[in-house]
Design a protein around this motif. Structure first.
Motif, mmCIF file in Angstrom:
data_model
loop_
_atom_site.group_PDB
_atom_site.id
_atom_site.type_symbol
_atom_site.label_atom_id
_atom_site.label_comp_id
_atom_site.label_asym_id
_atom_site.label_seq_id
_atom_site.Cartn_x
_atom_site.Cartn_y
_atom_site.Cartn_z
ATOM 1 N N GLY A 185 -2.751 -6.872 0.450
ATOM 2 C CA GLY A 185 -1.427 -6.621 -0.129
ATOM 3 C C GLY A 185 -1.425 -5.626 -1.283
ATOM 4 N N SER A 186 -2.454 -4.785 -1.398
ATOM 5 C CA SER A 186 -2.560 -3.895 -2.573
ATOM 6 C C SER A 186 -1.433 -2.870 -2.677
ATOM 7 C CB SER A 186 -3.887 -3.140 -2.558
ATOM 8 O OG SER A 186 -4.938 -4.057 -2.603
ATOM 9 N N LEU A 187 -0.920 -2.402 -1.545
ATOM 10 C CA LEU A 187 0.152 -1.397 -1.644
ATOM 11 C C LEU A 187 1.384 -2.001 -2.298
ATOM 12 C CD1 LEU A 187 -0.067 0.619 1.710
ATOM 13 C CD2 LEU A 187 -1.071 1.112 -0.528
ATOM 14 N N ASP A 188 1.624 -3.300 -2.033
ATOM 15 C CA ASP A 188 2.757 -3.976 -2.679
ATOM 16 C C ASP A 188 2.550 -4.026 -4.189
ATOM 17 O OD1 ASP A 188 4.278 -4.925 -0.242
ATOM 18 O OD2 ASP A 188 2.343 -5.840 0.150
ATOM 19 N N ALA A 191 2.931 -0.453 -5.577
ATOM 20 C CA ALA A 191 4.348 -0.050 -5.548
ATOM 21 C C ALA A 191 5.169 -0.827 -6.571
ATOM 22 C CB ALA A 191 4.925 -0.265 -4.147
ATOM 23 N N GLY A 192 4.618 -1.938 -7.056
ATOM 24 C CA GLY A 192 5.340 -2.747 -8.050
ATOM 25 C C GLY A 192 6.242 -3.799 -7.426
ATOM 26 N N THR A 193 6.165 -3.980 -6.101
ATOM 27 C CA THR A 193 7.020 -5.000 -5.475
ATOM 28 C C THR A 193 6.410 -6.393 -5.617
ATOM 29 O OG1 THR A 193 6.029 -4.404 -3.367
ATOM 30 C CG2 THR A 193 8.189 -3.523 -3.781
ATOM 31 N N VAL A 194 5.081 -6.471 -5.824
ATOM 32 C CA VAL A 194 4.410 -7.743 -6.101
ATOM 33 C C VAL A 194 3.594 -7.557 -7.378
ATOM 34 C CG1 VAL A 194 2.599 -9.328 -5.315
ATOM 35 C CG2 VAL A 194 4.265 -8.463 -3.682
#
Ligand code: UDP
Length: 239
Positions: A185-188, A191-194
């Motif tokens: 889940g690193s892209l989340d 991106a700042g979504t998680v």
């Protein structure tokens, strides 16, 4: 020499050493891939031989998560340090930016990789983004071709486990990239979504608990953690 934890062989490296190995792999010629298994992925590998083969076939197998560290210690073969995939990625990007290398981002829901790319360019001036694609595609072929055409040096493959490990093992060489990293889940997070857990939680091995509180739907998946410790204990007794 790798440290075996329930059939997955972990490289016994510190974060600094892992980043150094990553940098070497970027220069080594050929295509290599990195995986960052947590206890949940080790449990998947126990039941899924194809996943286990893909994970163990990586050039670098890094222990992402306190559970793996505890498991290795319980087996009497301690690992030196937890190496969270996201921290490995951040440090590798620093180095790539310094050398003007290019990165392709593959994975997450539509729009996330684009936002992550913008944020990463701001955070690591000099880093080149070769391209992005979301993780919800049907056929590998066109994506592999797009990465090849982009000339990316590295690819972050963030499709969740074991999809990303199987994807890298199967398609890595055809992308022409030097290094692929399976990063969940690193892209989340980029991106700042998680949000990652605050430092206190991370330092005390409680990141998993923080993630559970922020997203209780993870409970089912996290039941694999106690199961993992039971299996480690059983495996330790057999030794
Ligand atoms: N994902 C994807 N394609 C899929 C399934 C999942 O791109 O077919 C993405 C999902 O959107 C998320 C990531 O893979 O960004 C997996 O995140 P998760 O939190 O499960 O990974 P972890 O870091 O816990 O391994």
């Amino acid at each position: 020499m790798r440290v075996d934890v329930l059939g997955v062989g972990f490289d016994n490296l510190t974060l600094d050493e892992a980043v150094e190995r990553g940098r070497e792999l970027l220069r080594a010629g050929g295509t290599h891939y990195v995986v960052t298994p947590n206890p949940e992925i080790v449990e998947v590998c126990r039941e899924n031989p194809a996943a286990r083969e893909a994970v163990n076939g990586a050039a670098l197998v890094l222990p992402d998560g306190i559970g793996v560290i505890k498991g290795a210690a319980m087996l009497g073969t301690p690992l030196r340090e937890r190496v969270p995939g996201i921290e490995f990625a951040a440090r590798l990007l620093e180095s790539m930016a310094g050398e003007g290398l290019s990165l392709y981002l593959l994975g997450a829901k539509p729009g996330v990789a684009e936002t992550a790319a913008e944020r990463l360019k701001e955070r690591y001036p000099g880093l080149r983004i070769a391209g992005v694609h979301n993780g919800y595609f049907q056929e590998d072929g066109p994506i592999v071709e797009e990465i090849r055409q982009s000339g990316a040096d590295a690819v972050f493959v963030c499709l969740g486990a074991p999809k990303q490990e199987l994807w890298m093992a199967k398609n890595g060489p055809a992308t022409g990239a030097k290094l692929l990293c399976g990063l969940g889940g690193s892209l989340d997070v980029f991106a700042g979504t998680v949000k990652r857990a605050p430092k206190f939680w991370r330092d005390h091995g409680l990141e998993w608990f923080y993630r559970l509180c922020s997203d209780p739907r993870r409970l089912g998946r996290m039941m694999k953690l106690p199961l993992f410790l039971v299996h480690v204990r059983q495996s330790g007794r057999r030794k």
